[in-house]
Design a protein around this motif. Structure first.
Motif, short mmCIF file in Angstrom:
data_model
loop_
_atom_site.label_atom_id
_atom_site.label_comp_id
_atom_site.label_asym_id
_atom_site.label_seq_id
_atom_site.Cartn_x
_atom_site.Cartn_y
_atom_site.Cartn_z
N GLU A 133 0.48 6.27 -5.08
CA GLU A 133 1.68 4.92 -4.11
C GLU A 133 2.06 6.42 -2.90
O GLU A 133 2.23 7.48 -2.61
CB GLU A 133 2.37 4.77 -4.50
N THR A 134 2.66 5.39 -1.65
CA THR A 134 3.21 6.56 -0.73
C THR A 134 4.03 5.55 -0.06
O THR A 134 4.00 4.43 0.02
CB THR A 134 2.29 7.39 0.48
N MET A 158 -0.14 1.23 -0.63
CA MET A 158 1.24 1.47 0.56
C MET A 158 1.34 0.28 0.70
O MET A 158 0.64 -0.43 1.12
CB MET A 158 0.64 2.27 1.42
N GLY A 159 2.84 0.10 0.53
CA GLY A 159 3.60 -1.25 1.00
C GLY A 159 3.31 -1.96 2.80
O GLY A 159 3.11 -1.00 3.47
N GLN A 160 2.77 -3.05 3.19
CA GLN A 160 2.44 -3.13 4.49
C GLN A 160 3.79 -3.17 5.29
O GLN A 160 3.37 -2.44 6.81
CB GLN A 160 1.99 -4.86 4.14
N VAL A 161 4.76 -3.28 4.57
CA VAL A 161 6.41 -2.31 5.83
C VAL A 161 5.99 -1.05 6.74
O VAL A 161 5.87 -1.04 7.57
CB VAL A 161 7.60 -3.12 5.12
N ASP A 162 5.81 -0.24 5.26
CA ASP A 162 5.42 1.12 5.58
C ASP A 162 3.75 1.38 6.72
O ASP A 162 4.47 1.87 7.30
CB ASP A 162 5.33 1.66 3.77
N ILE A 163 2.93 0.48 6.27
CA ILE A 163 2.05 0.45 7.52
C ILE A 163 2.42 0.49 8.92
O ILE A 163 2.21 1.25 9.25
CB ILE A 163 0.68 0.00 6.58
N PRO A 182 -2.80 -2.11 0.92
CA PRO A 182 -2.38 -2.40 1.67
C PRO A 182 -1.10 -3.49 0.22
O PRO A 182 -2.48 -3.97 0.11
CB PRO A 182 -2.51 -2.86 2.84
N VAL A 183 -0.26 -3.46 0.12
CA VAL A 183 0.73 -3.96 -0.59
C VAL A 183 1.53 -5.36 0.08
O VAL A 183 2.76 -4.35 0.93
CB VAL A 183 1.58 -3.24 -1.94
N THR A 184 1.51 -6.47 -0.13
CA THR A 184 2.20 -7.23 0.98
C THR A 184 3.28 -8.17 -0.25
O THR A 184 4.47 -8.68 -0.28
CB THR A 184 1.25 -8.35 1.21
N ALA A 193 4.62 -0.29 -3.84
CA ALA A 193 3.46 0.23 -4.49
C ALA A 193 2.88 0.59 -5.04
O ALA A 193 2.15 1.13 -6.07
CB ALA A 193 3.37 1.16 -2.37
N VAL A 194 4.43 1.62 -6.00
CA VAL A 194 4.29 2.21 -7.22
C VAL A 194 3.32 1.15 -8.17
O VAL A 194 2.36 1.14 -8.98
CB VAL A 194 5.65 2.70 -7.44
#
Length: 417
Positions: A133-134, A158-163, A182-184, A193-194
């Motif tokens: 994860e990141t 990686m979470g979409q917000v963080d992307i 991407p994780v939405t 993400a984790v």
């Protein structure tokens, strides 16, 4: 023979970068007092035990130690320097501020320290894919870099917000050949993400390895990541002694999961005269649930992601929403060793708000010409707040855990620069 395919021709002349720490923390079950452990399904427990066995084997092998030491010197660029922020100290008055420059490492943060170790371990174990994860993207970039170096496919969740927030690091991961997922779901940040990375890892723990990005998760990861990151504090302690003939009075680092802080603190834990400070994100206010990520400050003992630790929870016991201007600190849990150090009182855990962090980000940039990561700027904010209250004879050492290239566009947009 080298453990990875990279050269270690000078290994015989390189001293160990990886001395063995106190074996009493954690215990054999992975606990730091009441925190830590392996709170995972039986199938995953066997996988974690296999990782621990491989790690305990590899860490004592001379060829591994020599190869890692060579890479730390010739690839990462260690030792990173300690810089006296004279202009900032003079402007603030009071204590002198010094920065451990982890931002100058290859890939721009402390994350490369444990990512190299994890990639070499994956190679040693014959794994076919590294999953991680990141949040801010620094772990993702560092792991993609390390996997490219040793030749193992890398998958980053990686979470979409963080992307959207950390686009420069997203581009780097893709250039380095990593598969970005991407994780939405949910808040679409670090916790999600984790969750996503763990789900994929569970489909094939025999062939995959989950390279956790902080001192969190089930045993042995809090121990293993700490051990790889301990080089930061060992260097800083010796550098400060060599230059000043004394230790710093205060050592500060930001805390989300807590890898850079444990990396810095470990070398100073037995120095009773050194005040250790972990700085959590107060976000938009500690009085606003869901709008901060101050786990140790506002959380309570609980369980998350295979470990017992302090957790920010809702009334029903599920993890609460969290927020920080720094994507890498946006997590409702924290490393079990930090939880233990809080309980025994060895480390003071405090906070810095989003606004304080932004001010520290701009001030360090404009006074010293150093653009810090927003994560690191939390610790800088604490130093800026406290230095004027302390005598000029005292010294504050801040772990500047990463550089702010990834945050520059976001900060400029937010502040209208």
């Amino acid at each position: 023979m080298s453990i990875s395919d990279s050269s270690a021709s000078s290994a015989s002349t390189v001293s160990s970068a990886f001395p063995l720490p106190d074996a009493s923390l954690p215990d054999a079950q992975g606990y730091f007092g009441r925190y830590g452990g392996q709170l995972v399904p039986p199938a995953l427990k066997q996988a974690m035990d296999d990782i621990n066995t491989a790690y305990e084997t590899i860490r004592q092998q001379a060829d591994f130690q020599n190869e890692l030491a060579t890479l730390m010197a010739d690839y990462v660029g260690r030792p990173s320097p300690v810089f006296h922020a004279r202009r900032l100290s003079q402007q603030l008055g009071g204590a002198q501020i010094h920065l451990k420059r982890e931002d100058l490492n290859h890939t721009g943060a402390h994350k490369i320290n444990h990512c190299l170790g994890e990639a070499l371990l994956a190679k040693f174990m014959g794994k076919t894919r590294v999953i991680a994860e990141t949040g801010a993207g620094q772990h993702g970039v560092a792991l993609a870099t390390a996997c490219a170096l040793v030749g193992i496919p890398c998958e980053i969740h990686m979470g979409q917000v963080d992307i959207e927030k950390e686009h420069p690091n997203v581009t780097k991961m893709r250039i380095l050949g990593a598969k970005l997922v991407p994780v939405t779901r949910g808040a679409a940040t670090l916790k999600e993400a984790v969750d996503s990375a763990f789900e994929v890892y569970l489909t094939n723990p025999k062939d995959f390895i989950y390279a956790i990005g902080s001192v969190v998760g089930p045993h042995p990861f809090p121990k293993m990541v700490r051990d790889f990151q301990a080089i930061v504090g060992r260097e800083a302690r010796q550098q400060f002694l060599d230059r000043h003939g004394r230790l710093p009075d205060h050592v500060a680092a930001c805390v989300g999961g807590g890898s850079n802080a444990i990396g810095m603190f470990t070398a100073f834990l037995n120095d009773a005269g050194v005040h250790l400070v972990g700085v959590e994100p107060a976000g938009e206010g500690l009085d606003r649930p869901g709008r901060h990520a101050a786990t140790l400050t506002r959380g309570k003992p609980g369980e998350i992601h295979g470990m017992a630790c302090y957790v920010l929870e809702k009334a029903d016991g599920t993890p609460d929403a969290v927020h920080s201007i720094a994507s890498g600190l946006d997590y409702p849990g924290v490393g079990p060793q930090h939880s233990y150090l809080k309980d025994i009182g060895r480390v003071e855990y405090t906070t810095a708000s989003d606004d304080e962090t932004l001010q520290a980000f701009l001030t360090l940039s404009r006074v010293e010409g150093i653009i810090p990561a927003l994560e690191s700027a939390h610790a800088v904010a604490w130093a800026m707040r406290e230095a004027p209250r302390l005598p000029a004879s005292q010294h504050i050492l801040v772990n500047l855990s990463g550089r702010g290239d990834k945050d520059a566009d976001y900060v400029a947009q937010r502040l209208g620069l």
